[in-house]
Motif scaffolding. Structure first.
Motif, PDB file in Angstrom:
ATOM      1  N   MET A   1     -15.443  -1.824   6.774  1.00 56.54           N
ATOM      2  CA  MET A   1     -14.025  -1.766   7.149  1.00 56.54           C
ATOM      3  C   MET A   1     -13.814  -0.624   8.142  1.00 56.54           C
ATOM      4  O   MET A   1     -14.303   0.493   7.943  1.00 56.54           O
ATOM      5  CB  MET A   1     -13.160  -1.513   5.901  1.00 56.54           C
ATOM      6  CG  MET A   1     -11.672  -1.455   6.200  1.00 56.54           C
ATOM      7  SD  MET A   1     -10.686  -0.964   4.756  1.00 56.54           S
ATOM      8  CE  MET A   1     -11.075  -2.307   3.630  1.00 56.54           C
ATOM      9  N   LYS A   2     -13.073  -0.913   9.213  1.00 56.45           N
ATOM     10  CA  LYS A   2     -12.782   0.124  10.180  1.00 56.45           C
ATOM     11  C   LYS A   2     -11.837   1.163   9.570  1.00 56.45           C
ATOM     12  O   LYS A   2     -10.998   0.843   8.729  1.00 56.45           O
ATOM     13  CB  LYS A   2     -12.149  -0.479  11.425  1.00 56.45           C
ATOM     14  CG  LYS A   2     -13.108  -1.344  12.241  1.00 56.45           C
ATOM     15  CD  LYS A   2     -12.444  -1.819  13.521  1.00 56.45           C
ATOM     16  CE  LYS A   2     -13.418  -2.630  14.370  1.00 56.45           C
ATOM     17  NZ  LYS A   2     -12.778  -3.105  15.622  1.00 56.45           N
ATOM     18  N   GLU A   3     -11.986   2.396  10.031  1.00 52.12           N
ATOM     19  CA  GLU A   3     -11.192   3.480   9.469  1.00 52.12           C
ATOM     20  C   GLU A   3      -9.692   3.239   9.633  1.00 52.12           C
ATOM     21  O   GLU A   3      -8.910   3.493   8.709  1.00 52.12           O
ATOM     22  CB  GLU A   3     -11.579   4.804  10.133  1.00 52.12           C
ATOM     23  CG  GLU A   3     -10.835   5.994   9.559  1.00 52.12           C
ATOM     24  CD  GLU A   3     -11.236   7.295  10.220  1.00 52.12           C
ATOM     25  OE1 GLU A   3     -10.627   8.340   9.897  1.00 52.12           O
ATOM     26  OE2 GLU A   3     -12.163   7.277  11.074  1.00 52.12           O
ATOM     27  N   ILE A   4      -9.267   2.740  10.783  1.00 50.89           N
ATOM     28  CA  ILE A   4      -7.847   2.529  11.026  1.00 50.89           C
ATOM     29  C   ILE A   4      -7.277   1.490  10.066  1.00 50.89           C
ATOM     30  O   ILE A   4      -6.135   1.599   9.617  1.00 50.89           O
ATOM     31  CB  ILE A   4      -7.613   2.109  12.500  1.00 50.89           C
ATOM     32  CG1 ILE A   4      -6.112   2.096  12.809  1.00 50.89           C
ATOM     33  CG2 ILE A   4      -8.259   0.779  12.797  1.00 50.89           C
ATOM     34  CD1 ILE A   4      -5.441   3.418  12.704  1.00 50.89           C
ATOM     35  N   VAL A   5      -8.077   0.486   9.725  1.00 54.07           N
ATOM     36  CA  VAL A   5      -7.629  -0.533   8.771  1.00 54.07           C
ATOM     37  C   VAL A   5      -7.509   0.071   7.379  1.00 54.07           C
ATOM     38  O   VAL A   5      -6.544  -0.194   6.642  1.00 54.07           O
ATOM     39  CB  VAL A   5      -8.599  -1.729   8.764  1.00 54.07           C
ATOM     40  CG1 VAL A   5      -8.186  -2.753   7.702  1.00 54.07           C
ATOM     41  CG2 VAL A   5      -8.648  -2.379  10.139  1.00 54.07           C
ATOM     42  N   PHE A   6      -8.480   0.881   7.017  1.00 51.36           N
ATOM     43  CA  PHE A   6      -8.469   1.564   5.716  1.00 51.36           C
ATOM     44  C   PHE A   6      -7.220   2.435   5.575  1.00 51.36           C
ATOM     45  O   PHE A   6      -6.554   2.439   4.524  1.00 51.36           O
ATOM     46  CB  PHE A   6      -9.739   2.416   5.601  1.00 51.36           C
ATOM     47  CG  PHE A   6      -9.782   3.304   4.388  1.00 51.36           C
ATOM     48  CD1 PHE A   6      -9.854   2.760   3.105  1.00 51.36           C
ATOM     49  CD2 PHE A   6      -9.769   4.681   4.523  1.00 51.36           C
ATOM     50  CE1 PHE A   6      -9.907   3.583   1.989  1.00 51.36           C
ATOM     51  CE2 PHE A   6      -9.813   5.507   3.426  1.00 51.36           C
ATOM     52  CZ  PHE A   6      -9.891   4.948   2.136  1.00 51.36           C
ATOM     53  N   ARG A   8      -4.324   2.126   7.279  1.00 51.27           N
ATOM     54  CA  ARG A   8      -3.117   1.304   7.264  1.00 51.27           C
ATOM     55  C   ARG A   8      -2.882   0.651   5.905  1.00 51.27           C
ATOM     56  O   ARG A   8      -1.743   0.516   5.458  1.00 51.27           O
ATOM     57  CB  ARG A   8      -3.206   0.232   8.344  1.00 51.27           C
ATOM     58  CG  ARG A   8      -2.999   0.761   9.766  1.00 51.27           C
ATOM     59  CD  ARG A   8      -3.193  -0.338  10.786  1.00 51.27           C
ATOM     60  NE  ARG A   8      -2.953   0.155  12.143  1.00 51.27           N
ATOM     61  CZ  ARG A   8      -3.172  -0.563  13.251  1.00 51.27           C
ATOM     62  NH1 ARG A   8      -3.643  -1.808  13.131  1.00 51.27           N
ATOM     63  NH2 ARG A   8      -2.924  -0.057  14.429  1.00 51.27           N
ATOM     64  N   GLN A   9      -3.950   0.291   5.242  1.00 55.04           N
ATOM     65  CA  GLN A   9      -3.828  -0.378   3.949  1.00 55.04           C
ATOM     66  C   GLN A   9      -3.375   0.580   2.832  1.00 55.04           C
ATOM     67  O   GLN A   9      -2.796   0.133   1.832  1.00 55.04           O
ATOM     68  CB  GLN A   9      -5.165  -1.015   3.549  1.00 55.04           C
ATOM     69  CG  GLN A   9      -5.522  -2.257   4.348  1.00 55.04           C
ATOM     70  CD  GLN A   9      -6.843  -2.854   3.902  1.00 55.04           C
ATOM     71  OE1 GLN A   9      -7.595  -2.249   3.132  1.00 55.04           O
ATOM     72  NE2 GLN A   9      -7.149  -4.045   4.409  1.00 55.04           N
ATOM     73  N   ASN A  10      -3.637   1.865   3.012  1.00 52.43           N
ATOM     74  CA  ASN A  10      -3.403   2.812   1.914  1.00 52.43           C
ATOM     75  C   ASN A  10      -2.422   3.934   2.209  1.00 52.43           C
ATOM     76  O   ASN A  10      -2.065   4.678   1.294  1.00 52.43           O
ATOM     77  CB  ASN A  10      -4.746   3.446   1.508  1.00 52.43           C
ATOM     78  CG  ASN A  10      -5.736   2.432   0.994  1.00 52.43           C
ATOM     79  OD1 ASN A  10      -5.640   1.972  -0.146  1.00 52.43           O
ATOM     80  ND2 ASN A  10      -6.696   2.075   1.836  1.00 52.43           N
ATOM     81  N   ILE A  11      -1.965   4.050   3.447  1.00 50.30           N
ATOM     82  CA  ILE A  11      -1.182   5.204   3.840  1.00 50.30           C
ATOM     83  C   ILE A  11       0.109   5.348   3.031  1.00 50.30           C
ATOM     84  O   ILE A  11       0.509   6.452   2.649  1.00 50.30           O
ATOM     85  CB  ILE A  11      -0.869   5.163   5.355  1.00 50.30           C
ATOM     86  CG1 ILE A  11      -0.181   6.466   5.789  1.00 50.30           C
ATOM     87  CG2 ILE A  11      -0.025   3.957   5.692  1.00 50.30           C
ATOM     88  CD1 ILE A  11      -1.024   7.691   5.641  1.00 50.30           C
ATOM     89  N   LYS A  12       0.792   4.237   2.725  1.00 50.59           N
ATOM     90  CA  LYS A  12       2.044   4.318   1.976  1.00 50.59           C
ATOM     91  C   LYS A  12       1.821   4.863   0.559  1.00 50.59           C
ATOM     92  O   LYS A  12       2.613   5.649   0.046  1.00 50.59           O
ATOM     93  CB  LYS A  12       2.716   2.953   1.928  1.00 50.59           C
ATOM     94  CG  LYS A  12       3.280   2.495   3.270  1.00 50.59           C
ATOM     95  CD  LYS A  12       4.048   1.191   3.126  1.00 50.59           C
ATOM     96  CE  LYS A  12       4.651   0.783   4.462  1.00 50.59           C
ATOM     97  NZ  LYS A  12       5.407  -0.501   4.355  1.00 50.59           N
ATOM     98  N   GLU A  13       0.729   4.435  -0.056  1.00 48.43           N
ATOM     99  CA  GLU A  13       0.424   4.916  -1.398  1.00 48.43           C
ATOM    100  C   GLU A  13       0.067   6.394  -1.361  1.00 48.43           C
ATOM    101  O   GLU A  13       0.468   7.168  -2.242  1.00 48.43           O
ATOM    102  CB  GLU A  13      -0.721   4.100  -1.995  1.00 48.43           C
ATOM    103  CG  GLU A  13      -1.085   4.454  -3.426  1.00 48.43           C
ATOM    104  CD  GLU A  13       0.042   4.179  -4.415  1.00 48.43           C
ATOM    105  OE1 GLU A  13       0.005   4.738  -5.529  1.00 48.43           O
ATOM    106  OE2 GLU A  13       0.963   3.402  -4.073  1.00 48.43           O
ATOM    107  N   TRP A  14      -0.668   6.824  -0.360  1.00 45.97           N
ATOM    108  CA  TRP A  14      -1.015   8.240  -0.236  1.00 45.97           C
ATOM    109  C   TRP A  14       0.233   9.093  -0.013  1.00 45.97           C
ATOM    110  O   TRP A  14       0.357  10.182  -0.575  1.00 45.97           O
ATOM    111  CB  TRP A  14      -2.000   8.455   0.916  1.00 45.97           C
ATOM    112  CG  TRP A  14      -3.321   7.771   0.721  1.00 45.97           C
ATOM    113  CD1 TRP A  14      -3.886   7.388  -0.459  1.00 45.97           C
ATOM    114  CD2 TRP A  14      -4.231   7.390   1.748  1.00 45.97           C
ATOM    115  NE1 TRP A  14      -5.098   6.789  -0.229  1.00 45.97           N
ATOM    116  CE2 TRP A  14      -5.346   6.775   1.115  1.00 45.97           C
ATOM    117  CE3 TRP A  14      -4.243   7.482   3.135  1.00 45.97           C
ATOM    118  CZ2 TRP A  14      -6.434   6.271   1.823  1.00 45.97           C
ATOM    119  CZ3 TRP A  14      -5.319   6.986   3.854  1.00 45.97           C
ATOM    120  CH2 TRP A  14      -6.410   6.383   3.194  1.00 45.97           C
TER     121      TRP A  14
END
Length: 323
Positions: A1-6, A8-14
């Motif tokens: 998985m590309k870092e930018i995708v990782f 985007r998928q988790n930023i709201k939870e963080w």
């Protein structure tokens, strides 16, 4: 998985977890544990696939804060009442130091405006303070008791009513931040103009030095706490106006919690100020030296607790509070 995708998928939870870490003492142990598991899982993935990335460092710092919250000494919670004023409030004040400066500048500028207005027009104070108060004060001055207003009721009654009123005004300053920080700023401005016209009025009657010594006997603490309460309101209002990278709701929630912590921290100061005003300010026989000592001690406390001490506490704890 590309870092930018990782990301985007988790930023709201963080971001939600980062918001939680701003005041972990109000979170439940289960919520903190769940957040810690989530962050460490993401951290393990990031360390494996993006070991040199900034997002890995960010997750590591987030995990450290949560780890310390979970494994801190349980005795700390029993000492919450003490640590609230010795650690939590000073830390919050340190992070809000620019807002505290803004609140102070607004108050000082408005006080100067009140002084200039009164010096330009002797009836200016009637608009600000009201005819009845000015007429009463003029009668007291003519009778040789210019500050007799501070003796208008028994000490215990004045102490209770003054303290209750000051706490009410401070919380009102804070709550006005709901309607943006401009509303809190207007309240600070009004109080500053009132103080400036009041002091200039006494100066016009040759009582400037006596007025300063009398008013600031209790006013050093009282006025300082009102300025701090103003900073709390500005903090909440700015959270709504300037959300930054957070959602507007999340930013407002975080800023409201910070502001509330600041304004609650002023309550003991108002209690002491109310005691001084109720039992000491009205005693004209109190010598100048004891009055001056009380004013200087109050000023020293204000400078230490609101400026010096927060920086000291931050330096001791920044490794676990700064993300």
């Amino acid at each position: 998985m590309k870092e930018i995708v990782f990301i985007r998928q988790n930023i709201k939870e963080w971001q939600r977890i980062e918001l939680m870490t701003a005041d972990l003492l109000t979170e439940t142990p289960d919520d903190i544990s769940a957040a810690y598991i989530r962050v460490t899982s993401d951290l393990a993935f990031a360390q494996t696939h993006y070991p040199a990335s900034r997002i890995t460092l960010y997750l590591n710092n987030l995990a450290v804060v949560l780890h310390n919250a979970i494994y801190r000494n349980k005795r700390e919670r029993r000492l919450r009442i003490a640590t609230y004023w010795t650690r939590e409030v000073p830390l919050t004040l340190f992070h809000a130091r620019r807002l505290l400066l803004a609140s102070l500048v607004i108050f000082l500028v408005s006080t100067l405006i009140g002084v200039i207005g009164q010096l330009a027009d002797p009836d200016y104070c009637r608009v600000i303070l009201g005819d009845s108060y000015v007429d009463m004060t003029l009668r007291n001055i003519a009778a040789g008791k210019p500050f007799d207003v501070y003796c208008s009721a028994p000490g215990s009654e004045m102490f209770a009513s003054i303290t209750a009123n000051n706490v009410y005004v401070s919380f009102l300053e804070f709550v006005m931040g709901v309607f943006t920080s401009l509303c809190t700023g207007f309240m600070l401005f009004s109080n500053g103009v009132m103080l400036g016209s009041f002091e200039a009025f006494f100066a016009q009657h040759g009582l400037f030095a006596d007025s300063l010594l009398t008013v600031f006997l209790h006013g050093t603490l009282e006025i300082s706490a009102l300025v701090v309460a103003g900073a709390a309101g500005i903090c909440m209002g700015n959270g709504w106006l300037f959300p930054g990278t957070y959602s507007r709701t999340a930013s407002f929630r975080l800023s409201a919690k910070r502001g509330l912590k600041i304004v609650v921290g002023t309550v003991p100061v108002f209690v002491v100020a109310g005691f001084i005003e109720g039992f000491l300010t009205g005693h004209a026989a109190l010598p100048v030296l004891p009055r001056l000592i009380i004013v200087l001690l109050s000023a020293a406390f204000v400078v230490f607790y609101y400026i010096v001490y927060p920086r000291q506490v931050y330096r001791k704890t920044h490794t676990t509070t700064n993300l």
